[in-house]
Design an enzyme around this catalytic site. Structure first.
Site, PDB file in Angstrom:
ATOM      1  N   GLY A  25       0.615  -7.509   7.809  1.00 40.53           N
ATOM      2  CA  GLY A  25       2.222  -8.145   8.046  1.00 40.53           C
ATOM      3  C   GLY A  25       3.061  -8.509   7.152  1.00 40.53           C
TER       4      GLY A  25
ATOM      5  N   ASN B 242       5.329  -6.504   5.365  1.00 35.89           N
ATOM      6  CA  ASN B 242       6.720  -5.995   6.011  1.00 35.89           C
ATOM      7  C   ASN B 242       7.387  -7.015   6.991  1.00 35.89           C
ATOM      8  OD1 ASN B 242       7.450  -3.403   4.756  1.00 35.89           O
ATOM      9  ND2 ASN B 242       5.472  -2.949   5.016  1.00 35.89           N
TER      10      ASN B 242
ATOM     11  N   ASN C  29      10.429   3.103  12.027  1.00 34.12           N
ATOM     12  CA  ASN C  29       9.057   3.147  11.443  1.00 34.12           C
ATOM     13  C   ASN C  29       9.306   2.987   9.859  1.00 34.12           C
ATOM     14  OD1 ASN C  29       6.269   3.221  11.224  1.00 34.12           O
ATOM     15  ND2 ASN C  29       6.403   5.310  10.966  1.00 34.12           N
TER      16      ASN C  29
ATOM     17  N   HIS D 179       6.981   4.380   6.790  1.00 33.59           N
ATOM     18  CA  HIS D 179       5.967   5.396   6.488  1.00 33.59           C
ATOM     19  C   HIS D 179       5.770   5.451   4.813  1.00 33.59           C
ATOM     20  CE1 HIS D 179       3.041   8.476   7.085  1.00 33.59           C
ATOM     21  NE2 HIS D 179       3.663   9.096   6.130  1.00 33.59           N
TER      22      HIS D 179
HETATM   23  C1  GRF Z   1       2.772  -0.291   5.410  1.00 35.64           C
HETATM   24  O1  GRF Z   1       2.358   0.115   4.069  1.00 35.64           O
HETATM   25  C2  GRF Z   1       3.363   0.976   5.950  1.00 35.64           C
HETATM   26  O2  GRF Z   1       3.908   1.734   5.221  1.00 35.64           O
HETATM   27  C3  GRF Z   1       2.147   1.429   6.757  1.00 35.64           C
HETATM   28  O3  GRF Z   1       1.486   0.248   6.940  1.00 35.64           O
HETATM   29  C4  GRF Z   1       1.754  -0.734   6.189  1.00 35.64           C
HETATM   30  C5  GRF Z   1       1.498  -1.998   6.636  1.00 35.64           C
HETATM   31  O4  GRF Z   1       1.518  -3.229   5.581  1.00 35.64           O
HETATM   32  N1  GRF Z   1       3.214   2.187   8.030  1.00 35.64           N
HETATM   33  P1  GRF Z   1       1.928  -4.593   6.339  1.00 35.64           P
HETATM   34  O5  GRF Z   1       1.088  -4.717   7.438  1.00 35.64           O
HETATM   35  O6  GRF Z   1       3.374  -4.791   6.373  1.00 35.64           O
HETATM   36  O7  GRF Z   1       1.389  -5.522   5.015  1.00 35.64           O
END
Ligand code: GRF
Length: 185
Positions: free
Chosen positions: A14, A16, A105, A107
């Site tokens: 999490g 992000n 999304n 990626h």
């Molecule tokens: C990110 O690197 C994203 O690109 C991928 O999953 C990861 C999630 O990381 N889809 P976090 O849970 O936000 O730390």
């Protein structure tokens, strides 16, 4: 400012999500996070929802039932935008159609290169010169919707999976927020 009601989907750490919450607490950032959805009850990222008192929904892995639950909550919170931030489950066509609004999304590759999993391994084994992240709309076809923006960096010969992951995530935090501003403003 009128903010867009948003729901963030996660499965793991999490980081992000955390950045999105911090940005959305800023008056000028155009989203309000009304709900967090996780398909993993142990997702570390849930602690950020708890910390900032954002309602969250944990679903199990029975696709139809859990997607119906999400749709009910999303309607309740008048969500107009869904952000997939490390959500490791594929949304059904039916869910995407029923929601009918934007789903985006993030990626960890420069799409259309390296759709799906293990993007860092693939970039290394194919001796790519650069890699990065892509923010794109979600459609019924995996990692194939219209691209909103990409950010990249050059790979150096000391890089490995871990360093690529770190460097990519650093870019992701800004990329996601910039993409949101780009599609809303
Ligand atoms: C990110 O690197 C994203 O690109 C991928 O999953 C990861 C999630 O990381 N889809 P976090 O849970 O936000 O730390």
């Amino acid at each position: 400012m009128v903010k867009v009601n948003t729901c963030v989907f996660i499965s793991g750490k999490g980081s992000n999500l955390k950045k999105l919450i911090l940005n959305s607490n800023n008056y000028n950032f155009p989203i309000k996070i009304k709900l967090v959805v996780s398909n993993n009850k142990k997702a570390e990222g849930l602690k950020f929802a708890r910390k900032w008192s954002i309602p969250y929904l944990i679903i199990n892995n029975k696709q139809n039932l859990s997607e119906d639950k999400i749709l009910i909550k999303i309607k309740y919170y008048k969500v107009n935008l869904i952000l997939l931030a490390g959500y490791m489950k594929i949304l059904s066509k039916n869910f995407i159609r029923s929601f009918g609004k934007s789903i985006i999304n993030i990626h960890p590759s420069l799409l259309p290169k390296f759709k799906g999993l293990n993007t860092f391994e693939k970039a290394l084994s194919q001796k790519e010169k650069k890699t990065g992240c892509t923010v794109h709309y979600v459609t019924e076809k995996l990692d194939s919707g219209r691209i909103i923006l990409k950010k990249f960096f050059y790979i150096d010969n000391k890089d490995n999976i871990e360093t690529l992951k770190k460097k990519t995530q650093r870019l992701e935090y800004n990329a996601f927020s910039e993409a949101i501003i780009k599609i809303i403003k």
